[in-house]
Design a protein around this motif. Sequence first.
Motif: not given
Length: 83
Positions: A18, A42-43, A46-47, A49, A51-53, A75, A77-78
């Motif tokens: 994160h 930004y894109k 997301k690609e 992994g 995600y903004k929390y 962010y 990272n999934v």
Amino acid sequence: MSVIDYLLQTGLTSRIRHFSLEYHIFPDWPAKALYPNLLQTYKRLKEAGFYKYFTGLHPLDHRPKHFNIQADVCYVNVKYMMR
């Protein structure tokens, strides 16, 4: 090249669980010509992994000569891979 672009290009993002960053948009910075590049970064996050929390907006000023948008963003990272 920004640090984020470097991490995305080298594939090091899978080793980051994160992170937090702070956005700044002022009347004269960054240059409006760079907005498409910023959107692309930004894109790509997301690609990769991320995600903004959390988003914490700073006080906004919309007067034309003083306009600014600033925010702290966190962010996760999934796609994080512990090694």
